[in-house]
Design an enzyme around this catalytic site. Structure first.
Site, PDB file in Angstrom:
ATOM      1  CB  SER A   1      -0.939  -0.057   1.148  1.00 12.40           C
ATOM      2  OG  SER A   1      -1.830  -0.970   1.092  1.00 12.40           O
TER       3      SER A   1
ATOM      4  CG  HIS B   1      -1.923   3.982   3.735  1.00  6.63           C
ATOM      5  ND1 HIS B   1      -3.057   3.816   4.374  1.00  6.63           N
ATOM      6  CD2 HIS B   1      -1.691   2.670   3.734  1.00  6.63           C
ATOM      7  CE1 HIS B   1      -3.326   2.445   4.286  1.00  6.63           C
ATOM      8  NE2 HIS B   1      -2.310   1.796   3.859  1.00  6.63           N
TER       9      HIS B   1
END
Length: 395
Positions: free
Chosen positions: A204, A256
């Site tokens: 991610s 992230h």
């Protein structure tokens, strides 16, 4: 912890880089080529306008093969991880036992349909202690290719296909490949500086790097896009929604954020496009201009230089702090809220589970240290991993 099967290591929680709600395609379109200028000489069987349009909107030249290769590599790594995990041998119970050694850990231990944390750690999950004290810096890269389970893998790979293929078509495999890998490293680095009690896996950080790159590409190439405001608003909303998912527990939002910031800066470096005037000069030599047009606008060059400096300084400082064992939570008392915001519905307490074990013959009584729950199991010469898995389920 005591028991006849030896002293099992404490359970290690896996903090995955979740991609729930991630469904994004490039929202902008390049303007149509300007009208033909009288007297402009076309180049070899191609009008200047067509050549200019091809130069600026050059993604049609690229066939996307790298992003599908990344997807294949992630799937292969997950299969290998499940083989190494070998649930029937190392756990008391398994999900989908008909799959044999590829069956999944119990839901209570891993609700994502995947391997144990021990198997992930063995395969190269990000473990800050091993990076700092055992010089295993390669884990900052290998963790990008591992996933906590089938659901985690599917969410990430579908997002990668939707976003990555479009970007590779536009900018080619070299730039998008570097953007993906460096952003993933940036995500792992920021995660390691803030989350040091759990292992971390997932792609991610790299995926958010692609999102960040899309945003900076829109900014640096602002003059060549139509519907600029609508494109910007759409992209910002999608980024905000995906980052907000990271405030849920057990989701590594620092990965992230690190990936997004890295990708945002890299976009100014890798995804810069020449301005229309320069391209038109190149393909229409008869086109008269009062002054020669530079290839890039001044603001593009400034952003390129500043971004490159920030990237070099940021990665250098981050790596030095990590190797010196710095925990950024000690210097930022509120930063943990960026990754998890506690509410009445959930807690952000993700301390590793541990159990006390008492053996009486083949009877093992485990007591969870965190919640006090106790349960007795009938086990014949259990391994440390089996007891560890039972402790994780109990807690």
């Amino acid at each position: 912890m005591a028991g006849g099967g030896g002293n099992p290591p404490p359970e290690i929680h896996v903090r995955v880089h979740s991609r729930r709600g991630f469904n994004m395609i490039h929202p902008v379109e390049i303007e149509s080529p300007p009208p033909t200028v009288a007297g402009a000489a076309p180049a070899a069987n191609e009008s200047p306008n067509a050549a200019m349009y091809r130069e600026v909107k050059h993604f049609k030249k690229w066939f996307p093969w790298l992003v599908p290769s990344f997807v294949l590599a992630n799937v292969v790594m997950f299969i290998i991880t499940m083989s190494v995990n070998n649930c029937p041998k190392n756990s008391v119970s398994c999900v989908a036992g008909f799959l044999g050694r590829f069956s999944f850990q119990p839901f209570k231990e891993n609700p994502l349909l995947g391997p144990s944390s021990t198997a992930l750690e063995k395969m190269g999950a990000l473990d800050v202690g091993k990076v700092v004290h055992k010089h295993q810096g390669w884990r900052l890269i290998t963790c990008m290719w591992l996933h906590g389970g089938v659901f985690h893998l599917l969410a990430n790979m579908l997002s990668l296909l939707v976003i990555g293929i479009r970007l590779e078509q536009e900018f080619g495999f070299v730039r998008i490949g570097l953007l993906y890998l460096i952003s993933g490293l940036g995500g792992s680095l920021l995660s390691a500086l803030f989350i040091q009690s759990n292992i971390s896996v997932g792609a991610s950080g790299a995926l958010f790097g692609l999102l960040g790159g899309m945003l900076s590409e829109l900014i640096t190439n602002w003059t060549i896009y139509a519907n600029k405001v609508a494109a910007m608003v759409t992209l910002v909303i999608i980024i905000a929604i995906n980052l907000s998912v990271g405030i849920l527990p057990h989701v590594d939002n620092f990965a992230h954020l690190g990936g997004f910031l890295s990708g945002f800066l890299l976009g100014f470096v890798f995804l810069i496009r020449p301005q229309f005037g320069w391209v038109y000069q190149r393909y229409a030599p008869g086109y008269s201009l009062t002054s020669a047009k530079p290839k890039f606008k001044t603001y593009q060059c400034i952003l390129w230089i500043l971004s490159l400096i920030l990237l070099i300084v940021g990665f250098t400082v981050g790596l030095v702090m990590l190797l010196h064992g710095v925990d950024l939570n000690d210097h930022c008392s509120w930063c943990h809220y960026l990754s998890c915001v506690p509410t009445k519905r959930w807690s952000c307490n993700t301390q590793p589970a541990s159990c006390q074990s008492v053996q009486t013959g083949n009877q093992y009584t485990l007591t969870c240290s965190s919640n006090g729950k106790s349960k007795t199991y009938s086990l014949l010469n259990p391994t440390a991993r089996q007891i560890q898995g039972l402790c994780a389920q109990l807690c």
